[in-house]
Design a protein around this motif. Sequence first.
Motif, mmCIF file in Angstrom:
data_model
loop_
_atom_site.group_PDB
_atom_site.id
_atom_site.type_symbol
_atom_site.label_atom_id
_atom_site.label_comp_id
_atom_site.label_asym_id
_atom_site.label_seq_id
_atom_site.Cartn_x
_atom_site.Cartn_y
_atom_site.Cartn_z
ATOM 1 N N ARG A 116 -2.808 12.784 -59.837
ATOM 2 C CA ARG A 116 -3.492 13.881 -59.141
ATOM 3 C C ARG A 116 -2.719 15.184 -59.302
ATOM 4 N NH1 ARG A 116 0.686 15.693 -55.996
ATOM 5 N NH2 ARG A 116 1.197 14.401 -54.222
ATOM 6 N N ALA A 169 -2.394 18.691 -57.043
ATOM 7 C CA ALA A 169 -2.741 19.026 -55.654
ATOM 8 C C ALA A 169 -2.288 20.440 -55.277
ATOM 9 C CB ALA A 169 -2.095 17.995 -54.721
ATOM 10 N N PRO A 170 -2.926 21.457 -55.851
ATOM 11 C CA PRO A 170 -2.494 22.830 -55.545
ATOM 12 C C PRO A 170 -3.001 23.333 -54.185
ATOM 13 C CG PRO A 170 -4.399 22.883 -56.991
ATOM 14 C CD PRO A 170 -4.081 21.427 -56.775
ATOM 15 N N SER A 171 -2.317 24.342 -53.668
ATOM 16 C CA SER A 171 -2.763 25.015 -52.446
ATOM 17 C C SER A 171 -3.406 26.344 -52.838
ATOM 18 C CB SER A 171 -1.565 25.308 -51.534
ATOM 19 O OG SER A 171 -0.989 24.108 -51.120
ATOM 20 N N GLU A 177 -5.178 21.515 -51.385
ATOM 21 C CA GLU A 177 -4.338 21.380 -50.186
ATOM 22 C C GLU A 177 -4.425 22.673 -49.358
ATOM 23 O OE1 GLU A 177 -0.542 19.437 -50.973
ATOM 24 O OE2 GLU A 177 -1.788 17.644 -51.154
ATOM 25 N N TYR A 232 2.239 19.711 -44.269
ATOM 26 C CA TYR A 232 2.179 19.289 -45.668
ATOM 27 C C TYR A 232 2.552 17.811 -45.818
ATOM 28 C CZ TYR A 232 4.384 18.339 -50.150
ATOM 29 O OH TYR A 232 4.787 17.725 -51.302
ATOM 30 N N VAL A 279 -0.116 15.027 -47.151
ATOM 31 C CA VAL A 279 0.071 14.596 -48.539
ATOM 32 C C VAL A 279 0.186 13.073 -48.618
ATOM 33 C CG1 VAL A 279 2.578 14.648 -48.970
ATOM 34 C CG2 VAL A 279 1.075 15.575 -50.658
ATOM 35 N N ARG A 320 4.905 15.824 -60.150
ATOM 36 C CA ARG A 320 4.975 17.164 -59.562
ATOM 37 C C ARG A 320 6.348 17.759 -59.855
ATOM 38 N NH1 ARG A 320 5.110 15.092 -53.243
ATOM 39 N NH2 ARG A 320 7.104 14.026 -53.385
ATOM 40 N N LEU A 380 10.075 19.448 -55.443
ATOM 41 C CA LEU A 380 9.622 18.543 -54.378
ATOM 42 C C LEU A 380 10.355 17.203 -54.397
ATOM 43 C CD1 LEU A 380 5.829 19.454 -54.396
ATOM 44 C CD2 LEU A 380 7.482 19.893 -52.576
HETATM 45 N N1 GLU Z 1 0.358 21.373 -52.445
HETATM 46 C C1 GLU Z 1 1.701 21.361 -52.939
HETATM 47 C C2 GLU Z 1 1.990 22.651 -53.673
HETATM 48 O O1 GLU Z 1 1.076 23.350 -54.052
HETATM 49 C C3 GLU Z 1 1.970 20.206 -53.887
HETATM 50 C C4 GLU Z 1 1.989 18.914 -53.203
HETATM 51 C C5 GLU Z 1 2.448 17.729 -54.039
HETATM 52 O O2 GLU Z 1 2.270 17.714 -55.273
HETATM 53 O O3 GLU Z 1 2.914 16.787 -53.455
HETATM 54 O O4 GLU Z 1 3.149 22.958 -53.862
#
Ligand code: GLU
Length: 299
Positions: A8, A10-12, A44, A207, A211, A225, A229
């Motif tokens: 996946r 998962a951008p904000s 997200e 978050y 997540v 990712r 992170l």
């Molecule tokens: N939404 C997070 C971001 O944009 C990424 C979350 C993830 O990949 O766990 O930095």
Amino acid sequence: MVTSPVFRFAPSPNGALHLGHALSALLNFRLAHSQHGRFLLRIEDIDVERCTPAFEQAIYDDLNWLGIQWEHPVRRQSEHFSDYEAVLKKLIRENLVYPAFMSRGDIRAYISETADHGKSWPRDPDGVPHYPPIDRRLSARERRKRMASGAPFAWRLDVKGALARISQPIDWTEFLDESLAHSENIDARPESWGDIVLARKDIPTSYHLAVVLDDARQSVTHIVRGRDLFHATSIQRLLQELLNLPKPSYFHHRLVLDENGRKLSKSESDTGLGKLRAAGATVEDVMRLIGLGAGQELG
Ligand code: GLU
């Protein structure tokens, strides 16, 4: 039964995607393809103040431009607050989450009153001082009283209490390169974060909580990712164990840095994908800038 891997991105939608996002999205998309798996896009958007429909639309436009296809419907976190809230309530009932009333200023003042003015006060992997142990010890009555008075607060996870409820140690599988051919075991160190915020007074998640729940709800098996992170994985592994969620594997990839060696940020719009496209850059230019071969197969 052998299930196919699920990846996946998962951008904000709180800013424009930049070259770092392009690397993440393309790695996930290509890995899903080479591993005969699925590729999901998740929006997200729990920060309802900063996330906008325009940024969300720009994400779809940028990914389309890069030639990335994803499954529909797209999961948008803002549509699942009741799910997060139900889990938060369960953790509150189990006494694993407590209301934390101290402001940043209160925390600073408290720490500076310690023996060495806070010099040896523990800090989390982002350099933020751990939350003082004061509110964790408040009686149920005192908590109720302060909440009823309308005092601002956040819900924090009692990390020590959580660790006492699960079997330890906790770890995860970390892949070592983009082929996902080699991996190592990493010991999670959730205690390095102190009591993290799990939800806000008026947003029933953070978050970390959203997540881990969404990765489980979407059956994500491979989380690819950025390295920024990596340490967050420690706390997310703790939550997965606490909530009986499956254990994904991880690959924290290199970051795309600016000319000064700094991580790209959403505010530095000259590396924004929309800006680059408007300035006449091609997808091949993007590939070159992020160090990915155009047709390069992974895995
Ligand atoms: N939404 C997070 C971001 O944009 C990424 C979350 C993830 O990949 O766990 O930095």
